[in-house]
Structure formats: structure tokens, C-alpha cells
Design a protein around this motif. Structure first.
Motif, PDB file in Angstrom:
ATOM      1  N   VAL A 437      29.411  32.231  53.412  1.00 52.03           N
ATOM      2  CA  VAL A 437      30.568  33.045  53.041  1.00 52.03           C
ATOM      3  C   VAL A 437      30.974  33.935  54.213  1.00 52.03           C
ATOM      4  CG1 VAL A 437      29.112  34.847  52.024  1.00 52.03           C
ATOM      5  CG2 VAL A 437      31.496  34.669  51.341  1.00 52.03           C
ATOM      6  N   ASP A 438      32.281  34.019  54.445  1.00 54.66           N
ATOM      7  CA  ASP A 438      32.802  34.888  55.494  1.00 54.66           C
ATOM      8  C   ASP A 438      32.602  36.357  55.117  1.00 54.66           C
ATOM      9  OD1 ASP A 438      33.648  32.706  56.883  1.00 54.66           O
ATOM     10  OD2 ASP A 438      35.737  32.811  56.211  1.00 54.66           O
ATOM     11  N   GLY A 439      32.316  37.167  56.119  1.00 50.62           N
ATOM     12  CA  GLY A 439      32.203  38.609  55.902  1.00 50.62           C
ATOM     13  C   GLY A 439      30.951  39.050  55.188  1.00 50.62           C
ATOM     14  N   TYR A 440      29.943  38.178  55.107  1.00 46.53           N
ATOM     15  CA  TYR A 440      28.746  38.508  54.330  1.00 46.53           C
ATOM     16  C   TYR A 440      28.073  39.779  54.845  1.00 46.53           C
ATOM     17  CZ  TYR A 440      24.033  38.234  52.434  1.00 46.53           C
ATOM     18  OH  TYR A 440      22.850  38.542  51.819  1.00 46.53           O
ATOM     19  N   PHE A 441      27.894  39.899  56.156  1.00 42.88           N
ATOM     20  CA  PHE A 441      27.154  41.037  56.690  1.00 42.88           C
ATOM     21  C   PHE A 441      27.940  42.351  56.613  1.00 42.88           C
ATOM     22  CE2 PHE A 441      24.644  37.780  59.161  1.00 42.88           C
ATOM     23  CZ  PHE A 441      23.503  37.959  58.414  1.00 42.88           C
ATOM     24  N   ALA A 442      29.239  42.283  56.309  1.00 43.84           N
ATOM     25  CA  ALA A 442      30.010  43.517  56.161  1.00 43.84           C
ATOM     26  C   ALA A 442      29.550  44.315  54.950  1.00 43.84           C
ATOM     27  CB  ALA A 442      31.498  43.198  56.042  1.00 43.84           C
ATOM     28  N   ARG A 443      28.886  43.675  53.997  1.00 45.72           N
ATOM     29  CA  ARG A 443      28.374  44.387  52.821  1.00 45.72           C
ATOM     30  C   ARG A 443      27.190  45.276  53.187  1.00 45.72           C
ATOM     31  NH1 ARG A 443      24.247  41.834  50.142  1.00 45.72           N
ATOM     32  NH2 ARG A 443      25.099  42.195  48.061  1.00 45.72           N
ATOM     33  N   GLN A 455      27.793  43.543  40.072  1.00 49.60           N
ATOM     34  CA  GLN A 455      26.889  43.300  38.939  1.00 49.60           C
ATOM     35  C   GLN A 455      27.547  43.650  37.598  1.00 49.60           C
ATOM     36  OE1 GLN A 455      25.718  44.375  42.004  1.00 49.60           O
ATOM     37  NE2 GLN A 455      24.997  42.256  42.159  1.00 49.60           N
ATOM     38  N   ILE A 456      28.284  44.763  37.549  1.00 45.56           N
ATOM     39  CA  ILE A 456      28.875  45.144  36.264  1.00 45.56           C
ATOM     40  C   ILE A 456      30.099  44.296  35.942  1.00 45.56           C
ATOM     41  CG2 ILE A 456      28.035  47.504  36.522  1.00 45.56           C
ATOM     42  CD1 ILE A 456      31.005  48.328  36.879  1.00 45.56           C
ATOM     43  N   ASN A 457      30.561  43.524  36.926  1.00 47.24           N
ATOM     44  CA  ASN A 457      31.669  42.608  36.684  1.00 47.24           C
ATOM     45  C   ASN A 457      31.200  41.178  36.441  1.00 47.24           C
ATOM     46  OD1 ASN A 457      34.546  43.913  37.069  1.00 47.24           O
ATOM     47  ND2 ASN A 457      33.210  44.874  38.586  1.00 47.24           N
ATOM     48  N   GLY A 458      29.898  41.032  36.163  1.00 48.38           N
ATOM     49  CA  GLY A 458      29.376  39.743  35.751  1.00 48.38           C
ATOM     50  C   GLY A 458      28.759  38.896  36.837  1.00 48.38           C
ATOM     51  N   TRP A 459      28.745  39.374  38.076  1.00 52.85           N
ATOM     52  CA  TRP A 459      28.201  38.579  39.178  1.00 52.85           C
ATOM     53  C   TRP A 459      26.772  39.014  39.475  1.00 52.85           C
ATOM     54  CZ3 TRP A 459      31.089  34.542  39.682  1.00 52.85           C
ATOM     55  CH2 TRP A 459      32.447  34.625  39.409  1.00 52.85           C
ATOM     56  N   GLU A 466      28.946  28.363  45.635  1.00 56.15           N
ATOM     57  CA  GLU A 466      29.597  29.137  46.686  1.00 56.15           C
ATOM     58  C   GLU A 466      30.487  30.226  46.101  1.00 56.15           C
ATOM     59  OE1 GLU A 466      32.579  27.942  50.245  1.00 56.15           O
ATOM     60  OE2 GLU A 466      30.638  26.875  50.205  1.00 56.15           O
ATOM     61  N   GLU A 467      31.096  29.948  44.952  1.00 59.63           N
ATOM     62  CA  GLU A 467      31.966  30.935  44.321  1.00 59.63           C
ATOM     63  C   GLU A 467      31.201  32.212  43.968  1.00 59.63           C
ATOM     64  OE1 GLU A 467      34.854  31.526  40.406  1.00 59.63           O
ATOM     65  OE2 GLU A 467      33.240  30.051  40.401  1.00 59.63           O
ATOM     66  N   LYS A 468      29.966  32.061  43.494  1.00 63.45           N
ATOM     67  CA  LYS A 468      29.193  33.231  43.056  1.00 63.45           C
ATOM     68  C   LYS A 468      28.880  34.161  44.219  1.00 63.45           C
ATOM     69  CE  LYS A 468      27.076  31.233  38.919  1.00 63.45           C
ATOM     70  NZ  LYS A 468      25.825  30.866  38.227  1.00 63.45           N
ATOM     71  N   ILE A 469      28.492  33.610  45.354  1.00 62.37           N
ATOM     72  CA  ILE A 469      28.183  34.493  46.478  1.00 62.37           C
ATOM     73  C   ILE A 469      29.470  35.053  47.086  1.00 62.37           C
ATOM     74  CG2 ILE A 469      28.033  32.571  48.122  1.00 62.37           C
ATOM     75  CD1 ILE A 469      26.058  35.904  48.148  1.00 62.37           C
ATOM     76  N   GLN A 470      30.556  34.258  47.085  1.00 59.81           N
ATOM     77  CA  GLN A 470      31.828  34.759  47.588  1.00 59.81           C
ATOM     78  C   GLN A 470      32.347  35.906  46.732  1.00 59.81           C
ATOM     79  OE1 GLN A 470      34.283  31.235  47.721  1.00 59.81           O
ATOM     80  NE2 GLN A 470      33.772  30.796  49.854  1.00 59.81           N
ATOM     81  N   LYS A 471      32.225  35.778  45.414  1.00 54.38           N
ATOM     82  CA  LYS A 471      32.680  36.841  44.529  1.00 54.38           C
ATOM     83  C   LYS A 471      31.845  38.105  44.700  1.00 54.38           C
ATOM     84  CE  LYS A 471      36.241  35.285  42.292  1.00 54.38           C
ATOM     85  NZ  LYS A 471      37.553  35.994  42.356  1.00 54.38           N
ATOM     86  N   VAL A 473      30.375  39.115  47.441  1.00 54.57           N
ATOM     87  CA  VAL A 473      30.806  39.751  48.685  1.00 54.57           C
ATOM     88  C   VAL A 473      32.171  40.407  48.504  1.00 54.57           C
ATOM     89  CG1 VAL A 473      31.475  39.312  51.079  1.00 54.57           C
ATOM     90  CG2 VAL A 473      29.425  38.236  50.142  1.00 54.57           C
ATOM     91  N   GLU A 474      33.076  39.733  47.818  1.00 55.30           N
ATOM     92  CA  GLU A 474      34.411  40.275  47.594  1.00 55.30           C
ATOM     93  C   GLU A 474      34.355  41.592  46.830  1.00 55.30           C
ATOM     94  OE1 GLU A 474      38.144  38.991  44.826  1.00 55.30           O
ATOM     95  OE2 GLU A 474      37.301  37.414  46.111  1.00 55.30           O
ATOM     96  N   PHE A 475      33.560  41.641  45.771  1.00 55.48           N
ATOM     97  CA  PHE A 475      33.442  42.872  44.982  1.00 55.48           C
ATOM     98  C   PHE A 475      32.698  43.950  45.765  1.00 55.48           C
ATOM     99  CE2 PHE A 475      34.903  40.239  41.622  1.00 55.48           C
ATOM    100  CZ  PHE A 475      35.368  41.074  40.618  1.00 55.48           C
ATOM    101  N   ASP A 476      31.714  43.568  46.563  1.00 56.96           N
ATOM    102  CA  ASP A 476      30.984  44.546  47.373  1.00 56.96           C
ATOM    103  C   ASP A 476      31.893  45.189  48.409  1.00 56.96           C
ATOM    104  OD1 ASP A 476      28.613  44.133  46.025  1.00 56.96           O
ATOM    105  OD2 ASP A 476      27.863  42.636  47.435  1.00 56.96           O
ATOM    106  N   LEU A 477      32.750  44.400  49.046  1.00 61.20           N
ATOM    107  CA  LEU A 477      33.669  44.954  50.038  1.00 61.20           C
ATOM    108  C   LEU A 477      34.679  45.892  49.383  1.00 61.20           C
ATOM    109  CD1 LEU A 477      34.375  41.883  52.364  1.00 61.20           C
ATOM    110  CD2 LEU A 477      32.709  43.721  52.647  1.00 61.20           C
ATOM    111  N   TYR A 478      35.123  45.537  48.178  1.00 60.60           N
ATOM    112  CA  TYR A 478      36.023  46.434  47.451  1.00 60.60           C
ATOM    113  C   TYR A 478      35.332  47.769  47.180  1.00 60.60           C
ATOM    114  CZ  TYR A 478      38.954  48.363  43.772  1.00 60.60           C
ATOM    115  OH  TYR A 478      39.739  49.202  43.025  1.00 60.60           O
ATOM    116  N   TYR A 479      34.058  47.723  46.768  1.00 60.38           N
ATOM    117  CA  TYR A 479      33.312  48.951  46.489  1.00 60.38           C
ATOM    118  C   TYR A 479      33.216  49.821  47.745  1.00 60.38           C
ATOM    119  CZ  TYR A 479      29.221  51.955  46.042  1.00 60.38           C
ATOM    120  OH  TYR A 479      28.382  53.025  46.070  1.00 60.38           O
ATOM    121  N   ILE A 480      32.908  49.198  48.885  1.00 63.99           N
ATOM    122  CA  ILE A 480      32.748  49.961  50.118  1.00 63.99           C
ATOM    123  C   ILE A 480      34.048  50.655  50.503  1.00 63.99           C
ATOM    124  CG2 ILE A 480      32.313  49.739  52.607  1.00 63.99           C
ATOM    125  CD1 ILE A 480      30.361  47.457  51.917  1.00 63.99           C
TER     126      ILE A 480
END
Length: 506
Positions: A437-443, A455-459, A466-471, A473-480
Motif C-alpha cells: 500500500v502506498d503511504g504506509y509509513f506515513a502512519r 478500528q472504530i470504523n470496522g477495520w 489489499e483493501e483492508k490494509i489500504q483502508k 492506512v487511509e483512515f490512519d492518515l485522516y486521523y493524523i
């Protein structure tokens, strides 16, 4: 959530380099191996001094009031209100006199003269206000004189102590902004010279990096050595503290800058583009200044200064209360694990922490001891034979995560809320997560957490697509990008509800 914004940022920044240990140049290794102390935020220091001034002056005024005025004239709330008002006015005057700056704290004469002038001005205002209100006869002249001189003496003593502390921190490098410059050419040399020429600067240039191997790339810029190529910066910043990356490249080099940002945006540092040689000038408000050098912001380190203090307090206070409340449950789980199968109660695993630091994360053991998998080489799946009877229950309910409260409260390498830490060898279909997944280490630009927005959004639970790890990372970046204390509290309160959904927890 604003998935489009996060996806756009990831697309622009591109894919970070895979997690591998690069061979740094000897000069870079020598710099990285130097002893480095944790940095102190000048903004937090200045705020703490303001609070110390307010408390100190208030205590002096109230102590003198109770020691001299109250025994003779009785207690009046108006005096206390006047003292607090004078103290607040003094802090405002000190701020107007620009003595709440770390550079001023290092000096002696400059801050003392400004402080004495401001303190005297506050008392002149009080005397003038008392005269106009015809209250001069009701204010004790002896108390007022004592408040002026004792308060001034206390402030001077405080500033002398503060000056010694700040100079000690400066010698240790705690107040430096450790900076690397990208661009080892004439432009880079001019930038380093401009940074080094500033008096009382907090910029400490560690060196320069450049991808070019031709005659334009210098071996050193104004005494700062070339430490390697841009690809080396990520590894260098993970071996030593780096606070600021300055690009000494013209805006016209857009393609080169974007290619470099693809590699550097995953780091928890400020990244700026120097504008000291640009012929195109924007309005002054468009710039932020490093000393007198104009710069344009590209990326900012997340959760810094007072935000970092608030998150630290939230983790320690709320985490400590949760840990105390959870101790009986943890005792029962530990007993159940011990009785269910032979082996230790706790399981320790290496996981990614802040800035890809390897940390030990504690969990209650849920697998049979002889089948433990500390590297997470094989993910736990549904009906996995390695999981014990008690293990199935505590994994579904996430009770196995409770020992991580020790990581939060005592060790400080986890937060209550943040991106979930993954094992360093976690894989998806024989690919490491950062390869999938792109941007993984940005988390990893913030501390990982026991629970998080993903986690609270079901992931949560098994990562088998691949979708699960991408999601995640996507939610983690939003949190940051959207962190706040209230956001942390909201996630924490929603976590028990999220734990009821156990379909993907094995």
C-alpha cells in the motif's frame, strides 16, 4: 471521512521507499551516531514561563496581603481581585515587551531592563487608576511598595534561574532545530551561509543531500558536508533527530521537488521550500521565516508543541485511570491464561512505533507457547489451531490488548489513540505491508495507539486483502491530519461499541 482529500494527498506524495537499511556515507554515519537529546519546544517553554510569572507574582502579592493587610484591616476580596488583575496586566506587558522568547531568555541585560520597565508601568497604572477613583487612601502604601520590590526581586531571581536553564538546554542542543538542506550546489551554499550568518539562530545545519553526481554537486556547502543522496534522508532521519528539511531548489524545479517529496513526506518533520533566491516574490504573509530566510511550507510535522503536551497529558491521566480500573480484569485474564495452557502469561512482540522505531508491545498470550509467532510471519486466521481456548475469547473481545496500557502509562511508546502498531514483518500475500500500500509509513509520523479511527470504523482484525490494509492506512492518515483531544476522546468512547463487532477478530 474526506476520503478524496486523503487519497489525493497520497497520490501526490506517491509511494515511500520500502523499509530497508541503507548504507549511509561515513560522514552521515558520523553525524547520526552523535549523542542527541530530545528537543524542547520554544512555544511550550514560553507558555510555561508566562504561567510561572503569573503564579509567582500572584503568590507574592497575596502572601504580602495576608501577612500585612489582613491582620490590620480584615479580608477584602477586592484586594485579591486587584492582585490578580495586576498580575495579568504584568504578563500582558511582558508579552508586549517581547520578553517571552527563548532567544531573549538566554540574555541578561535585555530581558531585565524590559521586565523592570514593564513591571514599573503596571504599578504606575495602578497608582493612576487609584487616584482617579479616589481610592488612594484605601490602598496600603507599605503593602504596595513591598509588592513592587519583592515581586520584582522574585521575577529577577526567576529570570536568572531561567537563563541558566535555557543556556544549559542550548548547550545540550535541546533548543536547536536540526536541519538538513536538499541541494548541494551554489544555491544550497548560499542558503547555508544565510542560515549560519544569523545571530542567536536556533538552526543547526547537519549537512546537505543531493542526487546529482556531476560538477554542480559540491562535496560541502559553506562548511556543511554532503551526507548522501535524497534516498538516504529517510534512513538518516530514523537514526538521528531531524527537525527540518529545507529545499534549496528553485520553484521551477517542480518535477525534481515532487520526486523528492515522494520519498520524504512519510517523515515526522517540517519540510519547507527555501525562497531566498527566488526572483518571483509573493506577499510577505505567504512566507514563514527561518530566522530571516523566507520559506514556503510543504509539509508540517503533526502533533507538536502544545498539542503534544495535551496528548501526553491525555495518555497519562486517562490511561492511568483506565489502567487502575482494568487491573481486576487483567488479573482474571492472567489467571485464565495461566490455567488454560503452559507458558508465560504475557506475549511480547516487536512492532513499529513512532518514526519506524522498533518497540516492544505487550499482550496477553493467546497462542500456545510452542507455536508463538513473535515476528507475525503468519497471520492468525479463523479457527486457527494455534489459538488457545482462552485465546479465542480474549482476541475476540480485545482483552489481550489490555497490557498495552503499560506501554501507554509507564513506557510512553504507545498512545491510547493512534494508528494501530503492526508487527515489523507483517505481510499480505507474501508482501510486507509497506510494499502492498502506498503511504504506509506515513502512519508512523505519530505514536501508535491501542485503538484508532480505523478500528472504530470496522477495520480491525485479520488483514487478508489489499483493501483492508489500504483502508486502515487511509483512515490512519485522516486521523493524523485531523487530530484533536476531542477527536481522541470520541474514538475512545466509541471503542467499546466497535469491539462488539467481532466478525473479523480471530
Amino acid at each position: 471521512m474526506n476520503a478524496a482529500a486523503t487519497a489525493a494527498m497520497t497520490a501526490i506524495a506517491g509511494r515511500p521507499p520500502t523499509e530497508r537499511r541503507l548504507r549511509l556515507l561515513p560522514a552521515a554515519v558520523a553525524v547520526a551516531n552523535q549523542k542527541v537529546h530530545r528537543a524542547y519546544s520554544p512555544i511550550v517553554i514560553a507558555g510555561a514561563v508566562r504561567l510561572a510569572d503569573f503564579v509567582l507574582v500572584s503568590v507574592v502579592g497575596i502572601a504580602l496581603y495576608f501577612g500585612y493587610v489582613v491582620p490590620r484591616s480584615g479580608f477584602y476580596w477586592e484586594y485579591v481581585a486587584a492582585i490578580l488583575g495586576m498580575t495579568a496586566a504584568a504578563v500582558v506587558c511582558f508579552q508586549a515587551a517581547d520578553i517571552y522568547e527563548v532567544q531573549v531568555f538566554r540574555g541578561q541585560l535585555r530581558q531585565m531592563t524590559r521586565m523592570i520597565s514593564s513591571w514599573s508601568f503596571v504599578f504606575l497604572l495602578l497608582i493612576g487608576a487609584s487616584f482617579l477613583a479616589k481610592l488612594g487612601s484605601e490602598v496600603s502604601r507599605l503593602w504596595l511598595s513591598a509588592f513592587f520590590f519583592v515581586g520584582l526581586a522574585a521575577l529577577v531571581a526567576e529570570r536568572i534561574f531561567l537563563r541558566a536553564m535555557v543556556r544549559s538546554w542550548a548547550r545540550d542542543g535541546r533548543l536547536d532545530r536540526r536541519t538538513i538542506v536538499v541541494g548541494s550546489d551554489k544555491t544550497g551554499e548560499q542558503l547555508v551561509e544565510a542560515l549560519n550568518a544569523q545571530d542567536d539562530s536556533d538552526i543547526h545545519v547537519l549537512g546537505v543531500f543531493d542526487d546529482r553526481n556531476d560538477d554542480r554537486a559540491l562535496d560541502a556547502c559553506a562548511g556543511s558536508p554532503k551526507l548522501g543522496k535524497v534516498d538516504d534522508i529517510v534512513e538518516f532521519a530514523r537514526r538521528t533527530r531531524v527537525d527540518l528539511v529545507l529545499f534549496a531548489l528553485p520553484i521551477s524545479a517542480e518535477t525534481r521537488i515532487l520526486e523528492m517529496l515522494k520519498k520524504l513526506w512519510v517523515l515526522p518533520v517540517d519540510i519547507r521550500l527555501s525562497a531566498h533566491t527566488n526572483k518571483l516574490r509573493f506577499r510577505p504573509r505567504s512566507y514563514s521565516y527561518v530566522g530571516k530566510v523566507p520559506t514556503l511550507h510543504v509539509f508540517e510535522a503533526p502533533i507538536t508543541d502544545w498539542d503534544l503536551v495535551m496528548k501526553w497529558l491525555f495518555d497519562r491521566v486517562v490511561g492511568g485511570l483506565i489502567l487502575l480500573a482494568a487491573l481486576p480484569v487483567m488479573g482474571l485474564v492472567a489467571l485464565a491464561v495461566r490455567l488454560d495452557s503452559p507458558g508465560p502469561v504475557l506475549f511480547r512482540q516487536k512492532r513499529f512505533g513512532f518514526n519506524n522505531e522498533r518497540i516492544d508491545v505487550y499482550k496477553f498470550r493467546s497462542l500456545y507457547h510452542h507455536q508463538a509467532d513473535p515476528t507475525a510471519a503468519k497471520i492468525v486466521t479463523k479457527n486457527d489451531s494455534r489459538v488457545t481456548r482462552v485465546g479465542r475469547f480474549i482476541r475476540k473481545t480485545s482483552l489481550d490488548e489490555l497490557p498495552q496500557l503499560v506501554n501507554v502509562v509507564l513506557k510512553g511508546n504507545l498512545s491510547l489513540v493512534g494508528p494501530r502498531p503492526h508487527a515489523v514483518q507483517s505481510k499480505l500475500q507474501n508482501r510486507l505491508f509497506d510494499e502492498a500500500v502506498d503511504g504506509y509509513f506515513a502512519r508512523h509520523r505519530v505514536k501508535p495507539g491501542i485503538t484508532g479511527w480505523a478500528q472504530i470504523n470496522g477495520w480491525r482484525g485479520e488483514v487478508d486483502s489489499e483493501e483492508k490494509i489500504q483502508k486502515r492506512v487511509e483512515f490512519d492518515l485522516y486521523y493524523i491530519e485531523n487530530w484533536s483531544v476531542l477527536f481522541d476522546l470520541y474514538i475512545l468512547l466509541k471503542t467499546p461499541l466497535a469491539l462488539m463487532k467481532t466478525e473479523h477478530a480471530y
